[in-house]
Structure formats: structure tokens, C-alpha cells
Design a protein around this motif. Sequence first.
Motif, short mmCIF file in Angstrom:
data_model
loop_
_atom_site.label_atom_id
_atom_site.label_comp_id
_atom_site.label_asym_id
_atom_site.label_seq_id
_atom_site.Cartn_x
_atom_site.Cartn_y
_atom_site.Cartn_z
N SER A 282 -10.60 4.33 -10.86
CA SER A 282 -9.95 3.63 -9.75
C SER A 282 -8.87 4.53 -9.17
O SER A 282 -8.31 5.39 -9.85
CB SER A 282 -9.33 2.31 -10.23
OG SER A 282 -8.37 2.56 -11.25
N ALA A 284 -6.45 5.19 -5.18
CA ALA A 284 -6.26 4.87 -3.77
C ALA A 284 -7.14 5.79 -2.94
O ALA A 284 -7.34 6.95 -3.26
CB ALA A 284 -4.79 5.05 -3.39
N VAL A 286 -10.49 5.95 0.30
CA VAL A 286 -11.83 5.48 0.64
C VAL A 286 -12.88 6.05 -0.29
O VAL A 286 -13.95 5.46 -0.48
CB VAL A 286 -12.14 5.82 2.12
CG1 VAL A 286 -12.33 7.32 2.29
CG2 VAL A 286 -13.38 5.07 2.61
N TYR A 288 -12.98 6.27 -3.55
CA TYR A 288 -13.26 5.38 -4.67
C TYR A 288 -14.00 4.13 -4.22
O TYR A 288 -14.81 3.58 -4.96
CB TYR A 288 -11.96 5.02 -5.38
CG TYR A 288 -11.35 6.21 -6.12
CD1 TYR A 288 -11.77 6.55 -7.39
CD2 TYR A 288 -10.37 6.99 -5.51
CE1 TYR A 288 -11.22 7.63 -8.06
CE2 TYR A 288 -9.83 8.08 -6.16
CZ TYR A 288 -10.25 8.42 -7.43
OH TYR A 288 -9.73 9.49 -8.09
N GLU A 289 -13.70 3.68 -3.01
CA GLU A 289 -14.42 2.52 -2.46
C GLU A 289 -15.89 2.88 -2.23
O GLU A 289 -16.80 2.09 -2.52
CB GLU A 289 -13.77 2.08 -1.16
CG GLU A 289 -12.34 1.57 -1.31
CD GLU A 289 -11.71 1.22 0.04
OE1 GLU A 289 -12.48 0.94 0.99
OE2 GLU A 289 -10.47 1.24 0.14
N LEU A 290 -16.12 4.09 -1.69
CA LEU A 290 -17.50 4.54 -1.46
C LEU A 290 -18.23 4.71 -2.79
O LEU A 290 -19.42 4.41 -2.90
CB LEU A 290 -17.50 5.85 -0.68
CG LEU A 290 -17.07 5.76 0.79
CD1 LEU A 290 -16.96 7.16 1.40
CD2 LEU A 290 -18.08 4.93 1.58
N ALA A 292 -17.76 3.02 -5.54
CA ALA A 292 -18.12 1.69 -6.03
C ALA A 292 -19.32 1.13 -5.27
O ALA A 292 -20.22 0.52 -5.86
CB ALA A 292 -16.92 0.74 -5.90
N LEU A 293 -19.35 1.35 -3.95
CA LEU A 293 -20.49 0.89 -3.15
C LEU A 293 -21.77 1.61 -3.55
O LEU A 293 -22.84 0.99 -3.65
CB LEU A 293 -20.20 1.13 -1.66
CG LEU A 293 -19.23 0.17 -0.98
CD1 LEU A 293 -18.93 0.64 0.44
CD2 LEU A 293 -19.83 -1.25 -0.94
N ARG A 296 -23.00 0.26 -6.88
CA ARG A 296 -23.58 -1.07 -6.70
C ARG A 296 -24.95 -0.99 -6.05
O ARG A 296 -25.89 -1.70 -6.43
CB ARG A 296 -22.64 -1.93 -5.84
CG ARG A 296 -23.02 -3.42 -5.82
CD ARG A 296 -22.07 -4.19 -4.93
NE ARG A 296 -22.37 -3.95 -3.51
CZ ARG A 296 -21.55 -4.32 -2.51
NH1 ARG A 296 -20.39 -4.90 -2.80
NH2 ARG A 296 -21.88 -4.10 -1.27
#
Length: 334
Positions: A282, A284, A286, A288-290, A292-293, A296
Motif C-alpha cells: 500500500s 500513496a 495512482v 498502487y491503485e492500478l 490493485a485493479l 483484481r
Amino acid sequence: MTTEVSAAGRIVLLTASHRVAPGLLSWPAWQTLHAADRVLCADAAHPQLSYLREAGIAVEHAAPSAQELVDACAGGHTVVVLASGEGDRTLTDGLARLGGSGRVQMPDLELLPGAYDLPGARLLDLVEVMDRIRRECPWSSQQTHKGLAKYGIEEAYELVEAIEDGDRDELREELGDVLLQVVFHARIAQEGRPEDGAEPFSVDDVAGTIVEKLIHRHPHVFGDETASTPEEVKAHWLRTKAVEKQRESVTDGVPLGQPGLALAAKLASRVRTAGLGVDLPSGAGVGYELLALAVRAEADGIDPEAALRAAARAYRDAIRAAEGHTGAAGNVEG
């Protein structure tokens, strides 16, 4: 083989693939040659001649015109013409003109393939052409593995684009471009230049390696194991690959230079297949967000790289529509 011949006779144009060893003719070809009244060949250096003569077939060195060939068949004679290379276009065109004139009683005309190309025969042509280009082309003769690396990446992306577009003509062409990269690199490796610091290898070595690998990794096809589902096949493949590579980590062998979403999905696939419990890092941003996507998406059986490309193409179409363009976008390099 018994063939009824008309009074005007019979002309047999016998062809043989230059990619098949001379002398390996079909049984109908040998029967026709033995039964013929005359066998003609315009090429005194034709590779089949020595084999025909060894078989007791008299071959005349002659290049008859269409009319002379028709005359030679008069009285019900059978004349076999051993074609050279891709055939004698002048002779066949002449026979077509005589037949179309309506003024000549034409013999029966038969095209008899004496030897057929095996599947993959044109690959031999590619190797031969590449060999000559490497020797004689000022640009190709100077290329190195490192210098060609970028083209391999470009051609792979163009192949993916052709697949996503569903354009089969483009797909065939792009597959050829990818194949060229393989043959080109193999041809360079064959030379064993001192700067390579390794033993030379050829395209046959490349093909032999992948043949051995495919056989070894498909024991359910070439061995005693069984597999009735794609999942079982994949399990076989992964087990065999793990033994071959003897890797210390599930991440070994994952190319870090591939696009980010594809890299994330590949790592997630390795983790899931190995049954490891690994928490996503984890942080801060984008990235890390990408990540996770992507993880998934992989878990749901979706290729995140392909999904993003599809969305980007839809975005591209929306941009063109906003600009007032209609129809498919072309490929334009800047």
C-alpha cells in the motif's frame, strides 16, 4: 496405371517441388514416366535427370514449341514434359493459344504434380532468402541482436493490434514480420562472431529446442500422463517448467520490462498459482491503485493490459468523433 489416350495423343506436364529431395516422386509420376513414348526436359541440369536415367527412363534434352509438342503426340503418343522450377510459362501459354484457336486437334493435356510441398516447406524458402540477404544487403549484413531488439518489440505490438482488430489479412502479414525476427536473429547467431562470446547456433537449433520443450511439457500428448481439461494441461505445464528452471522464486523469469499492467497481472498469476498469501503493498499514488485493479482483474480472468487497450481505443474513437472524423482511424506515425 492405364490411361486411355485419344488419337491426338496426350501431353503430361510433370512438376516436382524443388523443396523435396530429387527422386522422391509419387507412384503415379513414376508410372507415367515409364509408360510415356517420350520424356522431354529443356533443362540439362534438372535435378531429377540422374534419378530418371538410373530408373531406365530415357530423357531427351529438348525445348519444343507448343506446335512441335502437339505434333509429337500425333497418332496417340504420350509425351511427358519435365517442367523446370515453377514451370514453363511460354509453353503453357502457347498450348492455351493453340487450344483456343479451334484450328488444331489438341492432345489431352494433364498437369501431374510429381512431388508436393510438405507443410512448412515455405519456411525453407525464408531461411534461404534470409541467408542471402544477410550476405549481400549492406544494411542487413551489419545488424546485431541488440540493434534488432526494438523491432522485435514493435512487431509484437503490431501483431497484437492485428489480433484485436480482427483483421486476418493484417494478422497473416504481422505473423510473418514476427517470424522474420526469429529467422534474422538465428541467422546472426549462426555466425558466432567473437563479440558474442558464445557458441554459434542456427535456426535448426532454435526449432529443435522448442520441439524438445513442447514434447517434454506435453506428457499428456507424447507421454503416459492424461489431461482432459485446460486446467490440467496448465498444471502439467507449470510443474514441468518448475523442474526445468529450478527457480528460487515464483517471480523468477517474469520480465520486468513488459508494460506495467501486464507485469502486475503476471505477478498476481504466479502468486495465485503458487497458493501464496501475499498482501498487496500500500502507498500513496495512482500506481498502487492500478496495481490493485490489475490484481483484481487477473483474479476475475481478465487481461488488464488488453482491457485498458480496448478502453483506450474507445477513447481514441471518441476523440475522433469530437473532431468530426468518421470511419476507422488509420495508423499514422509521428
